[in-house]
Design a protein around this motif. Structure first.
Motif, PDB file in Angstrom:
ATOM      1  N   MET A   1      35.277  -5.434   0.142  1.00  0.00           N
ATOM      2  CA  MET A   1      34.173  -5.662   1.090  1.00  0.00           C
ATOM      3  C   MET A   1      32.868  -5.944   0.324  1.00  0.00           C
ATOM      4  O   MET A   1      32.540  -5.254  -0.625  1.00  0.00           O
ATOM      5  N   SER A   2      32.177  -7.002   0.766  1.00  0.00           N
ATOM      6  CA  SER A   2      30.919  -7.360   0.106  1.00  0.00           C
ATOM      7  C   SER A   2      29.742  -6.975   1.006  1.00  0.00           C
ATOM      8  O   SER A   2      29.886  -6.852   2.218  1.00  0.00           O
ATOM      9  N   VAL A   3      28.603  -6.819   0.354  1.00  0.00           N
ATOM     10  CA  VAL A   3      27.354  -6.586   1.092  1.00  0.00           C
ATOM     11  C   VAL A   3      26.350  -7.621   0.612  1.00  0.00           C
ATOM     12  O   VAL A   3      26.164  -7.795  -0.601  1.00  0.00           O
ATOM     13  N   LEU A   4      25.730  -8.315   1.558  1.00  0.00           N
ATOM     14  CA  LEU A   4      24.679  -9.276   1.189  1.00  0.00           C
ATOM     15  C   LEU A   4      23.354  -8.775   1.751  1.00  0.00           C
ATOM     16  O   LEU A   4      23.216  -8.585   2.968  1.00  0.00           O
ATOM     17  N   ILE A   5      22.412  -8.539   0.845  1.00  0.00           N
ATOM     18  CA  ILE A   5      21.078  -8.089   1.263  1.00  0.00           C
ATOM     19  C   ILE A   5      20.193  -9.332   1.294  1.00  0.00           C
ATOM     20  O   ILE A   5      19.907  -9.941   0.254  1.00  0.00           O
ATOM     21  N   LYS A   6      19.777  -9.719   2.476  1.00  0.00           N
ATOM     22  CA  LYS A   6      19.165 -11.051   2.662  1.00  0.00           C
ATOM     23  C   LYS A   6      17.689 -10.984   3.026  1.00  0.00           C
ATOM     24  O   LYS A   6      17.272 -10.139   3.817  1.00  0.00           O
ATOM     25  N   GLY A   7      16.918 -11.866   2.398  1.00  0.00           N
ATOM     26  CA  GLY A   7      15.545 -12.098   2.854  1.00  0.00           C
ATOM     27  C   GLY A   7      14.511 -11.102   2.379  1.00  0.00           C
ATOM     28  O   GLY A   7      13.369 -11.123   2.846  1.00  0.00           O
ATOM     29  N   CYS A  23      26.505  -8.023  -3.383  1.00  0.00           N
ATOM     30  CA  CYS A  23      27.237  -6.936  -4.054  1.00  0.00           C
ATOM     31  C   CYS A  23      28.709  -6.985  -3.644  1.00  0.00           C
ATOM     32  O   CYS A  23      29.015  -7.154  -2.458  1.00  0.00           O
ATOM     33  N   SER A  24      29.579  -6.844  -4.618  1.00  0.00           N
ATOM     34  CA  SER A  24      30.988  -6.564  -4.289  1.00  0.00           C
ATOM     35  C   SER A  24      31.652  -5.885  -5.475  1.00  0.00           C
ATOM     36  O   SER A  24      31.124  -5.924  -6.598  1.00  0.00           O
ATOM     37  N   ASP A  25      32.777  -5.252  -5.209  1.00  0.00           N
ATOM     38  CA  ASP A  25      33.484  -4.474  -6.222  1.00  0.00           C
ATOM     39  C   ASP A  25      32.567  -3.467  -6.917  1.00  0.00           C
ATOM     40  O   ASP A  25      32.699  -3.204  -8.122  1.00  0.00           O
ATOM     41  N   GLY A  26      31.615  -2.941  -6.177  1.00  0.00           N
ATOM     42  CA  GLY A  26      30.742  -1.901  -6.710  1.00  0.00           C
ATOM     43  C   GLY A  26      29.620  -2.401  -7.600  1.00  0.00           C
ATOM     44  O   GLY A  26      28.812  -1.611  -8.087  1.00  0.00           O
ATOM     45  N   LYS A  27      29.568  -3.718  -7.830  1.00  0.00           N
ATOM     46  CA  LYS A  27      28.566  -4.265  -8.768  1.00  0.00           C
ATOM     47  C   LYS A  27      27.682  -5.292  -8.069  1.00  0.00           C
ATOM     48  O   LYS A  27      28.065  -5.870  -7.038  1.00  0.00           O
ATOM     49  N   ILE A  28      26.551  -5.576  -8.694  1.00  0.00           N
ATOM     50  CA  ILE A  28      25.719  -6.685  -8.231  1.00  0.00           C
ATOM     51  C   ILE A  28      26.319  -7.961  -8.817  1.00  0.00           C
ATOM     52  O   ILE A  28      26.470  -8.090 -10.034  1.00  0.00           O
ATOM     53  N   GLN A  29      26.697  -8.896  -7.928  1.00  0.00           N
ATOM     54  CA  GLN A  29      27.390 -10.117  -8.368  1.00  0.00           C
ATOM     55  C   GLN A  29      26.440 -11.303  -8.507  1.00  0.00           C
ATOM     56  O   GLN A  29      26.662 -12.179  -9.343  1.00  0.00           O
ATOM     57  N   LYS A  39      33.189 -14.281   3.261  1.00  0.00           N
ATOM     58  CA  LYS A  39      33.828 -13.941   4.543  1.00  0.00           C
ATOM     59  C   LYS A  39      33.925 -12.410   4.701  1.00  0.00           C
ATOM     60  O   LYS A  39      34.325 -11.711   3.777  1.00  0.00           O
ATOM     61  N   GLY A  40      33.496 -11.926   5.844  1.00  0.00           N
ATOM     62  CA  GLY A  40      33.616 -10.500   6.148  1.00  0.00           C
ATOM     63  C   GLY A  40      32.528  -9.638   5.541  1.00  0.00           C
ATOM     64  O   GLY A  40      32.555  -8.413   5.689  1.00  0.00           O
ATOM     65  N   ALA A  41      31.586 -10.266   4.851  1.00  0.00           N
ATOM     66  CA  ALA A  41      30.541  -9.456   4.196  1.00  0.00           C
ATOM     67  C   ALA A  41      29.651  -8.782   5.229  1.00  0.00           C
ATOM     68  O   ALA A  41      29.396  -9.327   6.302  1.00  0.00           O
ATOM     69  N   GLU A  42      29.187  -7.577   4.886  1.00  0.00           N
ATOM     70  CA  GLU A  42      28.178  -6.926   5.720  1.00  0.00           C
ATOM     71  C   GLU A  42      26.819  -7.459   5.291  1.00  0.00           C
ATOM     72  O   GLU A  42      26.513  -7.523   4.095  1.00  0.00           O
TER      73      GLU A  42
END
Ligand code: DUC
Ligand code: ZN
Ligand code: ZN
Length: 479
Positions: A1-7, A23-29, A39-42
């Motif tokens: 699961m990824s997280v995108l912090i936007k804006g 962020c995904s796999d616990g790291k900043i990508q 796809k499916g990112a929060e």
């Protein structure tokens, strides 16, 4: 699961820049403008907010057995309260009783901490000395990722380290490339003053600060600094509460010595009038060591933080409820020492530091996160927003307001030293290891999701030995 912090605007200790953070796999990508969400990112909408490294509290005591009782906050509840305030890493203390095997103690703390919801690591206290302690220090540095050892210069008859222990332990730490840390109060003087004040008939909490005046702290800070100077080991002094210890640090740093200083949010904002409260529960709730000081010391501490002579902020989060504090109803010496704060450290520092203009936002990141990561050698994995770093992030809403209260806090204790304080600026979202663990007031934590953080030593063994053998004024090498 990824997280995108936007804006949002990414704020680190070095810069502020408009960017999205993936962020995904616990790291900043990835960090950049207009990043696409996998796809499916929060997605966290950070418009109008600041995206900063998660806080590091370098001084907590979860689940600590102390003064005949155990703190109410364990590693689960304590780290959960931390993420509610934007703190994603704690450095707690494994504290052996005298004669207890240091390695066993460390293992016990590791087990207790497995329930943490966010990352953790340990300073290990040296409370006694023999060859096994020396051997265990070596094992801890070489095999268990420990690079800091703590020394209590107070608590005579319990965990106090006298000069002989300090010299032995500091020497061993130097050999291992570790940093030493000290709780600086002269335990002999505290013990003598406690007895004197009690014998004078002062038995209530007001006796606590009288028995631990600033001079007692200044003496110990200076002694630790001079011992560290002679041996050439880097030193970090925890919870500086007064002008006297700050002056000792400032002088040493001015002479080029590698000395660091921590200040607690509480010592910056609460003064010693609390001990004169006629309500025992209120006064006792504030009993901690070193105690809260007269207002003039707070001003000095803020200046220490602004000038860079103090580098980190912490809480000494160490929770005892009224029922536990009542053990000292007739004798202030028996009141368990400790106050809470992990949930509030960042918001009170933002409010009283950034909104007042005392600190820039970048300095705020430095003193709440990046500097601790650098001093304890986990930077840039922690304390930064950079590709490859751990995805420990706080999204900070500078316009949100909140009134702090024990009634609404997540901290598992019945008191709050900042009760009634309204702050502007607080965490809207916290991300730990790439997962959203706090969102708009709600905890979404998972017991045991936190991981132990290895901290490598600062210099290889042979460097330290060479420094000791060949140079008049050794300089610790930081890699
Ligand atoms: N001070 C406290 O107030 N509590 C725990 C240990 C310490 O040094
Ligand atoms: Zn302490
Ligand atoms: Zn402490």
């Amino acid at each position: 699961m990824s997280v995108l912090i936007k804006g949002g605007t990414v704020v680190t200790a070095d810069q502020s820049v408009r960017a999205d953070v993936l962020c995904s796999d616990g790291k900043i990508q990835a960090i950049g403008e207009h990043l696409d969400a996998p796809k499916g990112a929060e997605i966290i909408d950070a418009g109008g907010q600041f995206v900063m490294p998660g806080g590091i509290d370098p001084h907590t005591h979860m689940q600590l057995p102390f003064m005949g009782t155990v703190t109410t906050e364990d590693f689960y509840s304590g780290t959960a309260a931390g993420v509610a305030g934007g703190t994603t890493t704690i450095i707690d203390f494994a504290i052996p009783d005298p004669q207890q095997r240091v390695l066993d103690t460390y293992m016990q703390w590791r087990e207790w901490a497995e329930k943490s919801v966010s990352d953790y690591t340990f300073h290990v206290a040296i409370t006694w000395w023999d060859d096994t302690v020396s051997a265990d220090m070596e094992t801890l540095v070489k095999k268990h990722g420990v690079n800091s050892f703590k020394h209590f210069m107070a608590y005579k008859g319990a965990i106090m380290a006298d000069d002989e222990i300090l010299v032995n332990s500091f020497s061993k730490a130097l050999e291992l490339g570790a940093i030493v840390t000290c709780h600086a109060e002269n335990g002999e003087l505290v013990s003598r003053l406690q007895q004197k004040i009690y014998d004078m008939g002062i038995t209530g909490p007001e006796g606590h600060p009288l028995s631990r005046p600033p001079e007692v702290e200044g003496e110990a800070a200076n002694r630790a600094i001079r011992i560290a100077e002679v041996l050439g080991v880097p030193l970090y002094i925890v919870h500086n509460s007064c002008r006297q210890s700050l002056e000792a640090i400032t002088r040493a740093r001015g002479e080029g010595q590698r000395v660091f200083g921590e200040v607690l949010a509480g010592h910056l904002l609460v003064d010693d009038s609390v001990y004169r409260d006629p309500d025992f529960d209120v006064a006792a709730a504030h009993v901690m060591s070193p105690p809260f000081r007269a207002k003039e010391h707070q001003e000095a501490l803020w200046r220490g933080l602004q000038s860079g002579n103090l580098q980190t902020t912490a809480t000494d989060h160490c929770c005892f409820c009224a029922e536990q504090k009542a053990a000292g109803k007739d004798d202030f010496r028996k009141i368990p020492n400790g106050t809470a704060g992990i949930e509030n450290r960042m918001e009170v520092l933002w409010h009283h530091g950034v909104t007042t203009g005392r600190l820039t936002m970048n300095e705020f990141v430095a003193v709440t996160s990046a500097n601790a990561a650098k001093i304890f050698n986990i930077y840039p994995r922690k304390g930064s927003i950079s590709v490859g770093a751990d995805a420990d992030i706080v999204v900070w809403d500078p316009s949100a307001t909140k009134t702090i209260s024990a009634k609404t806090q997540k901290q598992k204790v019945d008191y709050n030293i900042f009760e009634g304080m309204t702050v502007q600026g607080c965490a809207s979202h916290t991300v730990s290891r790439g997962k959203v663990v706090f969102a708009d007031g709600d905890l979404r934590v998972e017991r045991g999701a936190g991981r132990y953080v290895d901290r490598p030593p600062f210099a290889p063994f042979y460097d330290a030995m060479q420094r000791q053998a060949g140079r008049k004024k050794p300089v610790a090498v930081k890699r």
